[in-house]
Design a protein around this motif. Structure first.
Motif, PDB file in Angstrom:
ATOM      1  N   TYR A   1       0.739  45.725 -10.729  1.00 34.71           N
ATOM      2  CA  TYR A   1       0.648  44.741  -9.647  1.00 34.71           C
ATOM      3  C   TYR A   1      -0.152  43.546 -10.144  1.00 34.71           C
ATOM      4  O   TYR A   1      -1.087  43.707 -10.939  1.00 34.71           O
ATOM      5  CB  TYR A   1      -0.058  45.345  -8.424  1.00 34.71           C
ATOM      6  CG  TYR A   1       0.628  46.590  -7.931  1.00 34.71           C
ATOM      7  CD1 TYR A   1       1.783  46.502  -7.151  1.00 34.71           C
ATOM      8  CD2 TYR A   1       0.156  47.848  -8.270  1.00 34.71           C
ATOM      9  CE1 TYR A   1       2.440  47.641  -6.729  1.00 34.71           C
ATOM     10  CE2 TYR A   1       0.808  49.003  -7.849  1.00 34.71           C
ATOM     11  CZ  TYR A   1       1.949  48.887  -7.079  1.00 34.71           C
ATOM     12  OH  TYR A   1       2.603  50.008  -6.667  1.00 34.71           O
ATOM     13  N   CYS A   2       0.202  42.363  -9.662  1.00 34.32           N
ATOM     14  CA  CYS A   2      -0.592  41.185 -10.011  1.00 34.32           C
ATOM     15  C   CYS A   2      -1.967  41.332  -9.370  1.00 34.32           C
ATOM     16  O   CYS A   2      -2.077  41.589  -8.166  1.00 34.32           O
ATOM     17  CB  CYS A   2       0.081  39.906  -9.536  1.00 34.32           C
ATOM     18  SG  CYS A   2      -0.914  38.433  -9.890  1.00 34.32           S
ATOM     19  N   CYS A   3      -3.013  41.179 -10.167  1.00 38.39           N
ATOM     20  CA  CYS A   3      -4.372  41.354  -9.650  1.00 38.39           C
ATOM     21  C   CYS A   3      -4.776  40.228  -8.709  1.00 38.39           C
ATOM     22  O   CYS A   3      -5.756  40.358  -7.987  1.00 38.39           O
ATOM     23  CB  CYS A   3      -5.358  41.426 -10.806  1.00 38.39           C
ATOM     24  SG  CYS A   3      -5.157  42.924 -11.780  1.00 38.39           S
ATOM     25  N   TYR A   4      -4.038  39.128  -8.708  1.00 41.30           N
ATOM     26  CA  TYR A   4      -4.419  37.972  -7.896  1.00 41.30           C
ATOM     27  C   TYR A   4      -3.564  37.855  -6.624  1.00 41.30           C
ATOM     28  O   TYR A   4      -4.087  37.852  -5.524  1.00 41.30           O
ATOM     29  CB  TYR A   4      -4.346  36.701  -8.738  1.00 41.30           C
ATOM     30  CG  TYR A   4      -5.310  36.770  -9.897  1.00 41.30           C
ATOM     31  CD1 TYR A   4      -6.659  36.516  -9.711  1.00 41.30           C
ATOM     32  CD2 TYR A   4      -4.876  37.167 -11.167  1.00 41.30           C
ATOM     33  CE1 TYR A   4      -7.565  36.626 -10.754  1.00 41.30           C
ATOM     34  CE2 TYR A   4      -5.773  37.277 -12.223  1.00 41.30           C
ATOM     35  CZ  TYR A   4      -7.111  36.999 -12.009  1.00 41.30           C
ATOM     36  OH  TYR A   4      -7.997  37.130 -13.045  1.00 41.30           O
ATOM     37  N   CYS A   5      -2.230  37.788  -6.793  1.00 42.03           N
ATOM     38  CA  CYS A   5      -1.392  37.638  -5.590  1.00 42.03           C
ATOM     39  C   CYS A   5      -0.939  38.988  -5.039  1.00 42.03           C
ATOM     40  O   CYS A   5      -0.431  39.051  -3.925  1.00 42.03           O
ATOM     41  CB  CYS A   5      -0.185  36.755  -5.876  1.00 42.03           C
ATOM     42  SG  CYS A   5       1.073  37.528  -6.893  1.00 42.03           S
ATOM     43  N   GLU A   6      -1.094  40.071  -5.817  1.00 43.51           N
ATOM     44  CA  GLU A   6      -0.843  41.459  -5.379  1.00 43.51           C
ATOM     45  C   GLU A   6       0.618  41.876  -5.417  1.00 43.51           C
ATOM     46  O   GLU A   6       0.959  42.991  -5.015  1.00 43.51           O
ATOM     47  CB  GLU A   6      -1.378  41.733  -3.961  1.00 43.51           C
ATOM     48  CG  GLU A   6      -2.856  41.509  -3.789  1.00 43.51           C
ATOM     49  CD  GLU A   6      -3.349  42.098  -2.482  1.00 43.51           C
ATOM     50  OE1 GLU A   6      -3.432  43.322  -2.370  1.00 43.51           O
ATOM     51  OE2 GLU A   6      -3.627  41.325  -1.547  1.00 43.51           O
TER      52      GLU A   6
ATOM     53  N   ALA B   1      -1.369  40.049 -14.470  1.00 41.72           N
ATOM     54  CA  ALA B   1      -1.016  38.962 -13.556  1.00 41.72           C
ATOM     55  C   ALA B   1       0.468  38.660 -13.639  1.00 41.72           C
ATOM     56  O   ALA B   1       1.125  38.947 -14.642  1.00 41.72           O
ATOM     57  CB  ALA B   1      -1.823  37.708 -13.882  1.00 41.72           C
ATOM     58  N   CYS B   2       0.966  38.066 -12.580  1.00 40.49           N
ATOM     59  CA  CYS B   2       2.350  37.569 -12.595  1.00 40.49           C
ATOM     60  C   CYS B   2       2.370  36.210 -13.296  1.00 40.49           C
ATOM     61  O   CYS B   2       1.319  35.592 -13.525  1.00 40.49           O
ATOM     62  CB  CYS B   2       2.874  37.445 -11.163  1.00 40.49           C
ATOM     63  SG  CYS B   2       2.161  36.096 -10.207  1.00 40.49           S
ATOM     64  N   GLY B   3       3.546  35.732 -13.619  1.00 36.87           N
ATOM     65  CA  GLY B   3       3.668  34.451 -14.307  1.00 36.87           C
ATOM     66  C   GLY B   3       3.100  33.298 -13.493  1.00 36.87           C
ATOM     67  O   GLY B   3       2.407  32.435 -14.028  1.00 36.87           O
ATOM     68  N   ALA B   4       3.376  33.305 -12.191  1.00 38.07           N
ATOM     69  CA  ALA B   4       2.918  32.191 -11.347  1.00 38.07           C
ATOM     70  C   ALA B   4       1.388  32.119 -11.326  1.00 38.07           C
ATOM     71  O   ALA B   4       0.806  31.043 -11.516  1.00 38.07           O
ATOM     72  CB  ALA B   4       3.474  32.340  -9.934  1.00 38.07           C
ATOM     73  N   CYS B   5       0.732  33.246 -11.111  1.00 40.29           N
ATOM     74  CA  CYS B   5      -0.743  33.244 -11.067  1.00 40.29           C
ATOM     75  C   CYS B   5      -1.325  32.906 -12.439  1.00 40.29           C
ATOM     76  O   CYS B   5      -2.269  32.123 -12.552  1.00 40.29           O
ATOM     77  CB  CYS B   5      -1.266  34.600 -10.601  1.00 40.29           C
ATOM     78  SG  CYS B   5      -1.008  34.900  -8.838  1.00 40.29           S
ATOM     79  N   ASN B   6      -0.765  33.509 -13.478  1.00 45.20           N
ATOM     80  CA  ASN B   6      -1.300  33.303 -14.826  1.00 45.20           C
ATOM     81  C   ASN B   6      -1.135  31.853 -15.279  1.00 45.20           C
ATOM     82  O   ASN B   6      -2.041  31.270 -15.872  1.00 45.20           O
ATOM     83  CB  ASN B   6      -0.592  34.263 -15.800  1.00 45.20           C
ATOM     84  CG  ASN B   6      -1.403  34.496 -17.067  1.00 45.20           C
ATOM     85  OD1 ASN B   6      -2.575  34.129 -17.136  1.00 45.20           O
ATOM     86  ND2 ASN B   6      -0.782  35.088 -18.057  1.00 45.20           N
TER      87      ASN B   6
ATOM     88  N   LEU C   1       7.843  32.029  -6.154  1.00 48.00           N
ATOM     89  CA  LEU C   1       8.335  32.453  -4.832  1.00 48.00           C
ATOM     90  C   LEU C   1       7.352  33.403  -4.168  1.00 48.00           C
ATOM     91  O   LEU C   1       7.734  34.242  -3.344  1.00 48.00           O
ATOM     92  CB  LEU C   1       9.708  33.124  -4.972  1.00 48.00           C
ATOM     93  CG  LEU C   1      10.830  32.214  -5.482  1.00 48.00           C
ATOM     94  CD1 LEU C   1      12.089  33.016  -5.750  1.00 48.00           C
ATOM     95  CD2 LEU C   1      11.110  31.104  -4.479  1.00 48.00           C
ATOM     96  N   ARG C   2       6.076  33.279  -4.508  1.00 47.05           N
ATOM     97  CA  ARG C   2       5.084  34.205  -3.956  1.00 47.05           C
ATOM     98  C   ARG C   2       5.034  34.125  -2.434  1.00 47.05           C
ATOM     99  O   ARG C   2       4.818  35.122  -1.767  1.00 47.05           O
ATOM    100  CB  ARG C   2       3.710  33.917  -4.579  1.00 47.05           C
ATOM    101  CG  ARG C   2       3.666  34.251  -6.065  1.00 47.05           C
ATOM    102  CD  ARG C   2       2.359  33.815  -6.688  1.00 47.05           C
ATOM    103  NE  ARG C   2       2.211  32.359  -6.637  1.00 47.05           N
ATOM    104  CZ  ARG C   2       1.124  31.707  -6.996  1.00 47.05           C
ATOM    105  NH1 ARG C   2       0.061  32.378  -7.414  1.00 47.05           N
ATOM    106  NH2 ARG C   2       1.061  30.395  -6.929  1.00 47.05           N
ATOM    107  N   TRP C   3       5.234  32.913  -1.887  1.00 48.76           N
ATOM    108  CA  TRP C   3       5.235  32.736  -0.426  1.00 48.76           C
ATOM    109  C   TRP C   3       6.306  33.616   0.222  1.00 48.76           C
ATOM    110  O   TRP C   3       6.112  34.128   1.322  1.00 48.76           O
ATOM    111  CB  TRP C   3       5.458  31.272  -0.068  1.00 48.76           C
ATOM    112  CG  TRP C   3       6.700  30.674  -0.673  1.00 48.76           C
ATOM    113  CD1 TRP C   3       6.795  30.054  -1.892  1.00 48.76           C
ATOM    114  CD2 TRP C   3       8.014  30.677  -0.134  1.00 48.76           C
ATOM    115  NE1 TRP C   3       8.093  29.672  -2.124  1.00 48.76           N
ATOM    116  CE2 TRP C   3       8.861  30.036  -1.076  1.00 48.76           C
ATOM    117  CE3 TRP C   3       8.573  31.148   1.063  1.00 48.76           C
ATOM    118  CZ2 TRP C   3      10.238  29.867  -0.851  1.00 48.76           C
ATOM    119  CZ3 TRP C   3       9.936  30.970   1.280  1.00 48.76           C
ATOM    120  CH2 TRP C   3      10.748  30.342   0.332  1.00 48.76           C
TER     121      TRP C   3
HETATM  122 ZN   LIG Z   1       0.396  36.801  -8.981  1.00 47.20          ZN
END
Ligand SMILES: [Zn+2]
Length: 249
Positions: free
Chosen positions: A37-42, A73-78, A159-161
């Protein structure tokens, strides 16, 4: 944001602390300890989770391979986080604080008339003024409030939103089912719910929606690998408790 405890440095077959020559070599150990799981956006990381330096290599090269400096992390957060500084006295960090308490969702109905609802992250309304500043620093660090709903759709990658809103919507459905039948068959319900939650990610969304259902909260804490147990009081209905650094407000 789920609070995380990675534990000590993984050991090799002989029981000695592992060493690596590339930070990506920690990927499997990180997935084993804290889940994909992404540690930031989950959100769940279904493909190539990125091994992310909490303190960027450019800021402190000595920590480039350090187990304690790496998260997934996911690409968007990273990409957003990049090599920006995020010391724990100015930012809430998932392996340092109880980040569950720092943030909450907000919704935008059909933003920019794109036909979809969206969910973003904002500081928890219970925070003090100083805590809000710190929460906002983390939100900006990873652009957790980024609205790309009006971007040219054939190029947009963030597309995290949308995933966040989908998780919220799912959690709403599951909560309705808990009220309708789940509470009469809690064991069966929770087993099913965990398959949905684990395959979607967004621990905090599920936890918040079931904030008054103790066995679900327990299952979420235990089911998502590496959730920081000391951030939830097992003697008090698994309610979240702050995790601070020494001398931190
Ligand atoms: Zn993320």
């Amino acid at each position: 944001m789920r609070p995380i405890a990675k534990g000590t440095i993984p050991t090799d077959d002989k029981g000695n602390p592992k060493t690596v020559s590339n930070h990506r070599s920690w990927r499997k150990d990180l997935i084993d300890r804290i889940g994909n799981y992404c540690c930031y956006c989950e959100m769940i990381l279904t493909d190539s989770p990125q091994v992310e330096h909490v303190i960027a290599q450019d800021i402190n090269p000595a920590l480039a391979l350090d187990w304690y400096n790496l998260l997934l992390a996911c690409g968007a957060c990273n990409r957003k986080k990049d090599d920006n500084p995020c010391p724990p006295h100015t930012h809430y960090l998932p392996d340092v604080h109880n980040t569950y308490l720092a943030f909450e969702l907000f919704f935008v109905k059909n933003p920019k008339q794109n036909g979809e609802d969206a969910a973003f992250i904002k500081p928890n309304t219970n925070l003090t003024a100083n805590q809000i500043i710190k929460a906002n620093n983390t939100i900006q660090l990873c652009a957790l409030d980024e609205d790309t709903t009006a971007s040219p759709t054939n190029r947009v990658t963030d597309l995290r939103w949308r995933y966040r809103f989908q998780a919220f919507y799912l959690a709403e459905l599951w909560r309705k089912n808990w009220n309708d039948w789940g509470k009469t068959k809690p064991k069966e319900f929770i087993e099913l719910l965990m398959t949905a939650a684990e395959s979607k990610g967004f621990f905090s969304i599920w936890f918040r929606r079931f904030h008054d259902v103790i066995p679900v909260k327990k299952a979420l804490i235990e089911g998502f690998p590496g959730t920081a147990l000391n951030c939830f009081d097992a003697n008090n209905d698994y309610n979240p408790v702050w995790r601070n650094l020494p001398n931190e407000i």
